[in-house]
Design a protein around this motif. Structure first.
Motif, PDB file in Angstrom:
ATOM      1  N   ILE A   1      61.776  18.810 -61.878  1.00  0.00           N
ATOM      2  CA  ILE A   1      61.182  17.864 -62.821  1.00  0.00           C
ATOM      3  C   ILE A   1      59.819  18.401 -63.240  1.00  0.00           C
ATOM      4  CG2 ILE A   1      60.375  15.503 -63.166  1.00  0.00           C
ATOM      5  CD1 ILE A   1      62.258  14.679 -60.842  1.00  0.00           C
ATOM      6  N   GLU A   2      59.571  18.408 -64.543  1.00  0.00           N
ATOM      7  CA  GLU A   2      58.304  18.922 -65.055  1.00  0.00           C
ATOM      8  C   GLU A   2      57.379  17.784 -65.473  1.00  0.00           C
ATOM      9  OE1 GLU A   2      59.706  23.180 -67.053  1.00  0.00           O
ATOM     10  OE2 GLU A   2      58.985  21.527 -68.315  1.00  0.00           O
ATOM     11  N   CYS A   3      56.104  17.989 -65.241  1.00  0.00           N
ATOM     12  CA  CYS A   3      55.074  17.033 -65.648  1.00  0.00           C
ATOM     13  C   CYS A   3      54.012  17.815 -66.412  1.00  0.00           C
ATOM     14  CB  CYS A   3      54.474  16.357 -64.418  1.00  0.00           C
ATOM     15  SG  CYS A   3      53.106  15.235 -64.769  1.00  0.00           S
ATOM     16  N   ARG A   4      53.749  17.400 -67.642  1.00  0.00           N
ATOM     17  CA  ARG A   4      52.780  18.118 -68.471  1.00  0.00           C
ATOM     18  C   ARG A   4      51.703  17.178 -69.003  1.00  0.00           C
ATOM     19  NH1 ARG A   4      54.486  23.239 -70.121  1.00  0.00           N
ATOM     20  NH2 ARG A   4      56.685  23.663 -69.678  1.00  0.00           N
ATOM     21  N   SER A   5      50.461  17.624 -68.944  1.00  0.00           N
ATOM     22  CA  SER A   5      49.394  16.916 -69.630  1.00  0.00           C
ATOM     23  C   SER A   5      49.274  17.565 -71.004  1.00  0.00           C
ATOM     24  CB  SER A   5      48.077  17.027 -68.850  1.00  0.00           C
ATOM     25  OG  SER A   5      47.726  18.379 -68.617  1.00  0.00           O
ATOM     26  N   LEU A   6      49.441  16.768 -72.054  1.00  0.00           N
ATOM     27  CA  LEU A   6      49.594  17.336 -73.397  1.00  0.00           C
ATOM     28  C   LEU A   6      48.265  17.579 -74.120  1.00  0.00           C
ATOM     29  CD1 LEU A   6      52.739  15.426 -74.717  1.00  0.00           C
ATOM     30  CD2 LEU A   6      52.573  17.585 -73.475  1.00  0.00           C
ATOM     31  N   ASP A   7      47.254  16.794 -73.813  1.00  0.00           N
ATOM     32  CA  ASP A   7      46.020  16.934 -74.582  1.00  0.00           C
ATOM     33  C   ASP A   7      44.771  16.982 -73.714  1.00  0.00           C
ATOM     34  OD1 ASP A   7      46.110  13.445 -75.720  1.00  0.00           O
ATOM     35  OD2 ASP A   7      46.291  14.355 -73.749  1.00  0.00           O
ATOM     36  N   PHE A   8      44.971  17.312 -72.442  1.00  0.00           N
ATOM     37  CA  PHE A   8      43.815  17.507 -71.576  1.00  0.00           C
ATOM     38  C   PHE A   8      44.217  18.402 -70.417  1.00  0.00           C
ATOM     39  CE2 PHE A   8      44.781  14.803 -67.834  1.00  0.00           C
ATOM     40  CZ  PHE A   8      45.862  14.078 -68.311  1.00  0.00           C
ATOM     41  N   GLN A   9      43.222  18.928 -69.753  1.00  0.00           N
ATOM     42  CA  GLN A   9      43.496  19.791 -68.603  1.00  0.00           C
ATOM     43  C   GLN A   9      43.443  18.958 -67.332  1.00  0.00           C
ATOM     44  OE1 GLN A   9      40.607  22.987 -69.056  1.00  0.00           O
ATOM     45  NE2 GLN A   9      42.158  24.255 -70.040  1.00  0.00           N
ATOM     46  N   ALA A  10      44.525  19.005 -66.596  1.00  0.00           N
ATOM     47  CA  ALA A  10      44.656  18.174 -65.403  1.00  0.00           C
ATOM     48  C   ALA A  10      44.416  19.008 -64.155  1.00  0.00           C
ATOM     49  CB  ALA A  10      46.043  17.534 -65.352  1.00  0.00           C
ATOM     50  N   THR A  11      43.273  18.839 -63.553  1.00  0.00           N
ATOM     51  CA  THR A  11      43.017  19.575 -62.320  1.00  0.00           C
ATOM     52  C   THR A  11      43.773  18.955 -61.149  1.00  0.00           C
ATOM     53  OG1 THR A  11      41.040  18.249 -61.979  1.00  0.00           O
ATOM     54  CG2 THR A  11      40.748  20.397 -63.017  1.00  0.00           C
ATOM     55  N   THR A  12      44.098  17.688 -61.264  1.00  0.00           N
ATOM     56  CA  THR A  12      44.839  17.012 -60.195  1.00  0.00           C
ATOM     57  C   THR A  12      46.035  16.284 -60.787  1.00  0.00           C
ATOM     58  OG1 THR A  12      42.781  16.629 -58.974  1.00  0.00           O
ATOM     59  CG2 THR A  12      44.706  15.367 -58.288  1.00  0.00           C
ATOM     60  N   MET A  13      47.157  16.458 -60.147  1.00  0.00           N
ATOM     61  CA  MET A  13      48.364  15.713 -60.524  1.00  0.00           C
ATOM     62  C   MET A  13      48.932  15.034 -59.286  1.00  0.00           C
ATOM     63  SD  MET A  13      50.332  18.033 -63.366  1.00  0.00           S
ATOM     64  CE  MET A  13      49.758  18.065 -65.048  1.00  0.00           C
ATOM     65  N   PHE A  14      49.515  13.887 -59.495  1.00  0.00           N
ATOM     66  CA  PHE A  14      50.084  13.103 -58.412  1.00  0.00           C
ATOM     67  C   PHE A  14      51.573  12.887 -58.695  1.00  0.00           C
ATOM     68  CE2 PHE A  14      45.966  11.727 -56.699  1.00  0.00           C
ATOM     69  CZ  PHE A  14      45.142  11.839 -57.796  1.00  0.00           C
ATOM     70  N   TRP A  15      52.348  12.867 -57.634  1.00  0.00           N
ATOM     71  CA  TRP A  15      53.774  12.561 -57.755  1.00  0.00           C
ATOM     72  C   TRP A  15      54.088  11.305 -56.960  1.00  0.00           C
ATOM     73  CZ3 TRP A  15      57.129  14.713 -61.071  1.00  0.00           C
ATOM     74  CH2 TRP A  15      56.773  15.936 -61.661  1.00  0.00           C
ATOM     75  N   TYR A  16      54.766  10.375 -57.633  1.00  0.00           N
ATOM     76  CA  TYR A  16      55.144   9.105 -57.021  1.00  0.00           C
ATOM     77  C   TYR A  16      56.662   8.951 -57.070  1.00  0.00           C
ATOM     78  CZ  TYR A  16      50.263   7.669 -57.838  1.00  0.00           C
ATOM     79  OH  TYR A  16      48.890   7.583 -57.860  1.00  0.00           O
ATOM     80  N   ARG A  17      57.149   8.106 -56.169  1.00  0.00           N
ATOM     81  CA  ARG A  17      58.560   7.732 -56.187  1.00  0.00           C
ATOM     82  C   ARG A  17      58.617   6.208 -56.228  1.00  0.00           C
ATOM     83  NH1 ARG A  17      62.207  10.207 -51.517  1.00  0.00           N
ATOM     84  NH2 ARG A  17      60.553   9.267 -50.310  1.00  0.00           N
ATOM     85  N   GLN A  18      59.543   5.702 -57.000  1.00  0.00           N
ATOM     86  CA  GLN A  18      59.670   4.250 -57.128  1.00  0.00           C
ATOM     87  C   GLN A  18      61.136   3.869 -57.043  1.00  0.00           C
ATOM     88  OE1 GLN A  18      58.518   2.515 -60.945  1.00  0.00           O
ATOM     89  NE2 GLN A  18      57.693   0.706 -59.913  1.00  0.00           N
ATOM     90  N   PHE A  19      61.486   3.075 -56.028  1.00  0.00           N
ATOM     91  CA  PHE A  19      62.833   2.549 -55.895  1.00  0.00           C
ATOM     92  C   PHE A  19      62.916   1.253 -56.681  1.00  0.00           C
ATOM     93  CE2 PHE A  19      64.545   5.678 -53.209  1.00  0.00           C
ATOM     94  CZ  PHE A  19      63.560   6.084 -52.323  1.00  0.00           C
TER      95      PHE A  19
END
Lengths: 116, 113
Positions: free
Chosen positions: A21-39
């Motif tokens: 699964i890919e996660c992209r920040s389209l208009d800013f630079q993301a120094t930190t990304m978080f991954w969550y799961r939701q049931f």
């Protein structure tokens, strides 16, 4: 607000296969990304925090060998679910934050994973 | 005990009603308090956030924080069918505005015409 995209939005796979699964920040630079799961009908549970160029920090109880996270650039993080099983079926959501103090997390639209 | 507790509802109200959504928390280190709205099968979007105790108003939405009781509320005035969504409270760790977030369970709200 800033835009975060996820791809794919929905994926169905067979048990035992791996899914990325890919996660992209389209208009800013993301120094930190978080991954969550939701049931279903439950809250978001943080799985891991990743900083660009370094190893992800996993929350207690999350298998780092099963959920591989790569944050190789300031605009892209990937989550690979290895050897997926039906119990991994869930809604996976990423969020991204720039390096400036006080900046909020911007969430992606989520990826629905169904493992048959 | 969970750090953040939120009544999952579901809550169903007629259009125009005042809606009250609430969360309690146990960690006195929390300083920032956020409310997110999540439509079905979408990611959450930040609705409002407040710092420390007090009220904050934004259009039809008012957020209240009572740190002495460790209790926060979100009020929606003149509710609309488009407000139908899941509302999640969240608190960043470490007393900052950008620490990792702890979410409440979310309250499912339906506003019917």
């Amino acid at each position: 607000g800033a835009v975060v995209s996820q791809h794919p939005s929905w994926v169905i796979c067979k048990s035992g296969t791996s899914v990325k699964i890919e996660c992209r920040s389209l208009d800013f630079q993301a120094t930190t990304m978080f991954w969550y799961r939701q049931f279903p009908k439950q809250s978001l549970m943080l799985m891991a925090t990743s900083n660009e160029g370094s190893k992800a920090t996993y929350e207690q109880g999350v298998e780092k060998d099963k959920f591989l996270i790569n944050h190789a650039s300031l605009t892209l993080s990937t989550l690979t679910v290895t050897s997926a099983h039906p119990e991994d079926s869930s809604f996976y959501i990423c969020s991204a934050r720039s390096g400036r103090a006080g900046n909020e997390q911007f969430f992606g639209p989520g990826t629905r994973l169904t493992v048959l | 005990q969970k750090e953040v507790e939120q009544d999952p509802g579901p809550l169903s109200v007629p259009e125009g009603a005042i809606v009250s959504l609430n969360c309690t928390y146990s960690n006195s280190a929390f300083q920032y308090f956020m409310w997110y709205r999540q439509y079905s099968r979408k990611g959450p979007e930040l609705l409002m956030y407040t710092y420390s105790s007090g009220n904050k108003e934004d259009g039809r939405f008012t957020a209240q924080v009572d740190k002495s009781s460790k209790y926060i509320s979100l009020f929606i005035r003149d509710s609309q069918p488009s407000d139908s969504a899941t509302y999640l409270c969240a608190m960043p760790a470490g007393g900052t505005s950008y620490g990792k977030l702890t979410f409440g369970q979310g309250t499912i709200l339906t506003v019917h015409p």
